[in-house]
Motif scaffolding. Structure first.
Motif, PDB file in Angstrom:
ATOM      1  N   MET A  55       0.833  -1.200   0.000  1.00 24.44           N
ATOM      2  CA  MET A  55       0.000   0.000   0.000  1.00 24.44           C
ATOM      3  C   MET A  55       0.869   1.251   0.000  1.00 24.44           C
ATOM      4  SD  MET A  55      -1.521   0.007   3.891  1.00 24.44           S
ATOM      5  CE  MET A  55      -2.378  -1.484   3.562  1.00 24.44           C
ATOM      6  N   ARG A  56       0.248   2.347  -0.283  1.00 22.69           N
ATOM      7  CA  ARG A  56       0.935   3.633  -0.232  1.00 22.69           C
ATOM      8  C   ARG A  56       1.089   4.092   1.216  1.00 22.69           C
ATOM      9  NH1 ARG A  56      -1.824   7.347  -4.973  1.00 22.69           N
ATOM     10  NH2 ARG A  56      -1.318   5.947  -6.707  1.00 22.69           N
ATOM     11  N   SER A  57       2.129   4.831   1.472  1.00 24.20           N
ATOM     12  CA  SER A  57       2.352   5.368   2.815  1.00 24.20           C
ATOM     13  C   SER A  57       1.194   6.260   3.257  1.00 24.20           C
ATOM     14  CB  SER A  57       3.673   6.143   2.871  1.00 24.20           C
ATOM     15  OG  SER A  57       4.753   5.260   2.742  1.00 24.20           O
ATOM     16  N   SER A  58       0.593   6.973   2.316  1.00 21.38           N
ATOM     17  CA  SER A  58      -0.532   7.842   2.675  1.00 21.38           C
ATOM     18  C   SER A  58      -1.719   7.031   3.200  1.00 21.38           C
ATOM     19  CB  SER A  58      -0.959   8.689   1.473  1.00 21.38           C
ATOM     20  OG  SER A  58      -1.338   7.859   0.384  1.00 21.38           O
ATOM     21  N   ALA A  59      -1.920   5.834   2.665  1.00 16.73           N
ATOM     22  CA  ALA A  59      -2.998   4.969   3.157  1.00 16.73           C
ATOM     23  C   ALA A  59      -2.689   4.494   4.578  1.00 16.73           C
ATOM     24  CB  ALA A  59      -3.199   3.774   2.222  1.00 16.73           C
ATOM     25  N   GLN A  87       8.234  -0.510  -4.030  1.00 11.25           N
ATOM     26  CA  GLN A  87       8.140  -0.749  -5.467  1.00 11.25           C
ATOM     27  C   GLN A  87       7.190   0.275  -6.071  1.00 11.25           C
ATOM     28  OE1 GLN A  87       7.326  -3.434  -3.311  1.00 11.25           O
ATOM     29  NE2 GLN A  87       5.114  -3.446  -3.400  1.00 11.25           N
ATOM     30  N   PRO A  88       7.357   0.562  -7.365  1.00 13.75           N
ATOM     31  CA  PRO A  88       6.456   1.523  -8.008  1.00 13.75           C
ATOM     32  C   PRO A  88       5.016   1.015  -7.982  1.00 13.75           C
ATOM     33  CG  PRO A  88       8.326   0.981  -9.439  1.00 13.75           C
ATOM     34  CD  PRO A  88       8.365   0.045  -8.277  1.00 13.75           C
ATOM     35  N   ASP A  89       4.088   1.936  -7.829  1.00  8.95           N
ATOM     36  CA  ASP A  89       2.668   1.599  -7.871  1.00  8.95           C
ATOM     37  C   ASP A  89       2.300   1.330  -9.325  1.00  8.95           C
ATOM     38  OD1 ASP A  89      -0.124   1.581  -7.945  1.00  8.95           O
ATOM     39  OD2 ASP A  89      -0.310   3.145  -6.427  1.00  8.95           O
ATOM     40  N   PRO A  90       1.815   0.128  -9.667  1.00  8.61           N
ATOM     41  CA  PRO A  90       1.490  -0.165 -11.070  1.00  8.61           C
ATOM     42  C   PRO A  90       0.363   0.703 -11.620  1.00  8.61           C
ATOM     43  CG  PRO A  90       0.793  -1.968  -9.634  1.00  8.61           C
ATOM     44  CD  PRO A  90       1.553  -0.992  -8.783  1.00  8.61           C
ATOM     45  N   ASP A  91      -0.457   1.280 -10.721  1.00 13.45           N
ATOM     46  CA  ASP A  91      -1.557   2.137 -11.157  1.00 13.45           C
ATOM     47  C   ASP A  91      -1.131   3.586 -11.333  1.00 13.45           C
ATOM     48  OD1 ASP A  91      -3.286  -0.036 -11.114  1.00 13.45           O
ATOM     49  OD2 ASP A  91      -3.781   0.294  -8.997  1.00 13.45           O
ATOM     50  N   ASP A  92       0.019   3.961 -10.779  1.00 18.29           N
ATOM     51  CA  ASP A  92       0.504   5.337 -10.848  1.00 18.29           C
ATOM     52  C   ASP A  92       2.019   5.309 -10.653  1.00 18.29           C
ATOM     53  OD1 ASP A  92       1.194   8.000 -10.595  1.00 18.29           O
ATOM     54  OD2 ASP A  92      -0.304   8.456  -9.056  1.00 18.29           O
ATOM     55  N   GLY A  93       2.752   5.382 -11.746  1.00 12.32           N
ATOM     56  CA  GLY A  93       4.208   5.277 -11.712  1.00 12.32           C
ATOM     57  C   GLY A  93       4.887   6.322 -10.848  1.00 12.32           C
ATOM     58  N   ARG A  94       4.187   7.417 -10.525  1.00  9.92           N
ATOM     59  CA  ARG A  94       4.778   8.455  -9.671  1.00  9.92           C
ATOM     60  C   ARG A  94       4.731   8.069  -8.204  1.00  9.92           C
ATOM     61  NH1 ARG A  94       0.660  12.884 -11.137  1.00  9.92           N
ATOM     62  NH2 ARG A  94      -0.560  11.013 -10.868  1.00  9.92           N
ATOM     63  N   LEU A  97       4.600   1.907  -3.602  1.00  7.40           N
ATOM     64  CA  LEU A  97       3.941   1.004  -2.664  1.00  7.40           C
ATOM     65  C   LEU A  97       4.994   0.436  -1.723  1.00  7.40           C
ATOM     66  CD1 LEU A  97       1.627  -1.051  -5.061  1.00  7.40           C
ATOM     67  CD2 LEU A  97       1.002   0.906  -3.632  1.00  7.40           C
ATOM     68  N   VAL A  98       4.617   0.244  -0.489  1.00  8.21           N
ATOM     69  CA  VAL A  98       5.503  -0.401   0.473  1.00  8.21           C
ATOM     70  C   VAL A  98       4.854  -1.712   0.907  1.00  8.21           C
ATOM     71  CG1 VAL A  98       6.621   1.711   1.257  1.00  8.21           C
ATOM     72  CG2 VAL A  98       4.558   0.927   2.420  1.00  8.21           C
ATOM     73  N   SER A  99       5.696  -2.702   1.169  1.00  4.78           N
ATOM     74  CA  SER A  99       5.195  -4.004   1.604  1.00  4.78           C
ATOM     75  C   SER A  99       6.210  -4.647   2.531  1.00  4.78           C
ATOM     76  CB  SER A  99       4.931  -4.911   0.397  1.00  4.78           C
ATOM     77  OG  SER A  99       6.120  -5.097  -0.351  1.00  4.78           O
ATOM     78  N   ALA A 100       5.726  -5.524   3.380  1.00  6.69           N
ATOM     79  CA  ALA A 100       6.620  -6.274   4.261  1.00  6.69           C
ATOM     80  C   ALA A 100       7.472  -7.202   3.406  1.00  6.69           C
ATOM     81  CB  ALA A 100       5.808  -7.071   5.276  1.00  6.69           C
TER      82      ALA A 100
END
Length: 146
Positions: A55-59, A87-94, A97-100
């Motif tokens: 998920m994004r850090s903002s979420a 990793q880059p968000d596939p829905d928005d390259g800008r 996403l962070v993940s464990a």
């Protein structure tokens, strides 16, 4: 004779306070078991990521109701420890996403399994019905407070 409702509410506050102190201690123990340098506040974020997926850090900031800057620092701490991947968000390259990381997910599972074994030993004299009743009551309590 049973306690009055005000007295029961006072006792509930007391027991919840004991529970909170115990939870804080356990989170510290669990964080150190995952990684000796893992901060307890970052442990909760890591466990959430492992459970929820990328998920994004903002979420994350919205979920924890914490300032985006604080989340950014926690995420960086986790990245530095090798517990979180970006990793880059596939829905928005800008966006990112962070993940464990795989190792974090594995270590969290090991720590959780160890804790459940410990709980099972400590509650060995509780019947399955007693345990189920506590789980149901806590769920009802938490639901009523949401």
């Amino acid at each position: 004779m049973s306690a009055s409702r005000p007295e029961s509410l006072r006792q509930l506050e007391h027991e919840v306070g004991v529970l909170i102190r115990r939870i804080r201690r356990v989170i510290g123990e669990r964080s150190r078991a995952v990684h000796p340098d893992l901060q307890p506040a970052s442990y909760l974020l890591l466990a959430y990521l492992a459970e929820s997926g990328p998920m994004r850090s903002s979420a994350i900031a919205g979920t924890f109701d914490v300032d985006k800057g604080a989340i950014s620092r926690q995420v960086q701490h986790l990245v530095d420890l090798g517990l979180v991947d970006r990793q880059p968000d596939p829905d928005d390259g800008r966006a990112t996403l962070v993940s464990a990381s795989e190792s974090a997910v594995r270590r969290l599972a090991e720590v959780s399994s160890e804790r459940r074994r410990w709980l099972d030993e400590r509650l060995s004299d509780w019947s399955d019905d007693d345990l189920r009743g506590l789980v149901e009551s806590l769920g009802r309590y938490n639901g009523a407070l949401d």
